[in-house]
Design an enzyme around this catalytic site. Structure first.
Site, short mmCIF file in Angstrom:
data_model
loop_
_atom_site.label_atom_id
_atom_site.label_comp_id
_atom_site.label_asym_id
_atom_site.label_seq_id
_atom_site.Cartn_x
_atom_site.Cartn_y
_atom_site.Cartn_z
CG ASP A 53 -0.41 0.00 2.52
OD1 ASP A 53 0.59 0.72 2.73
OD2 ASP A 53 -0.93 -0.69 3.41
CB SER A 54 0.23 4.76 -0.95
OG SER A 54 -0.77 5.09 -0.02
#
Length: 189
Positions: A41-42
């Site tokens: 995920d970011s």
């Protein structure tokens, strides 16, 4: 058939198409036709493998192949040994029960790069680092696991996939290196 290792920087989204507010993989990877074998995920950073080979991508990403992924999580608070045993047995997250995994305390080496922006610092709240080795990889799994036992993750770094280690590869955030596709690194014959 390229196989690339990328040290995905914090804040980068795991897609090549442009994003309005965040960098994407296209900002770091210049090899055409490759796609991530799994995701981060970011808000997570660290080792990400990319390939144009669908079978290799599946061998890396799909849980049925049980390729171990190692994560370092900086958690809020100071877990006890009993908390790590709870994580290792598997955690009921409501929608699924995580598989058993290996969990231990770690001291991050000097080679761990600073995060930009840094995590929030609160003098009254100590933090600890733990390493989790999992064979799954469900959405935000490590973050959900540590939160479920009372120690929210502040920083998450994938440091290994199979026998690959981000520090041994010498990758700084945003760096890539091409790897051999037929190698003993994955532990799969």
């Amino acid at each position: 058939m390229p196989l690339l290792a990328l040290n995905k920087p914090y804040g980068t989204i795991c897609q090549f198409s442009p994003h309005e507010t965040r960098p994407s993989l296209a900002d770091w990877v210049r090899v055409p036709g490759v796609y991530p074998a799994g995701r981060l995920d970011s808000d997570s950073e660290g080792l990400l493998l990319l390939t144009d080979d669908g079978a290799l991508q599946a061998r890396i990403a799909e849980p049925r192949h049980k390729l171990v992924k190692r994560y370092w999580a900086q958690v809020e608070g100071e877990p006890r040994a009993a908390d790590l045993k709870t994580l290792a047995r598997g955690v009921d997250l409501g929608d699924y029960l995580t598989r058993p995994c290996r969990v231990e305390f770690v001291e991050p080496p000097a080679a761990l790069w600073p995060r930009n922006p840094p995590i929030r610092y609160r003098a009254a709240k100590p933090t600890s680092w733990i390493e989790l080795s999992i064979t799954e990889g469900k959405n935000r799994q490590v973050r959900r696991m540590t939160a479920a036992v009372g120690f929210p993750t502040l920083r998450l770094v994938r440091v290994g996939i199979g026998a690959l280690d981000i520090f041994a590869l010498g990758l700084a955030p945003g760096d890539t290196v091409e790897l051999p596709t037929r190698a003993p690194w994955d532990g799969v014959a």
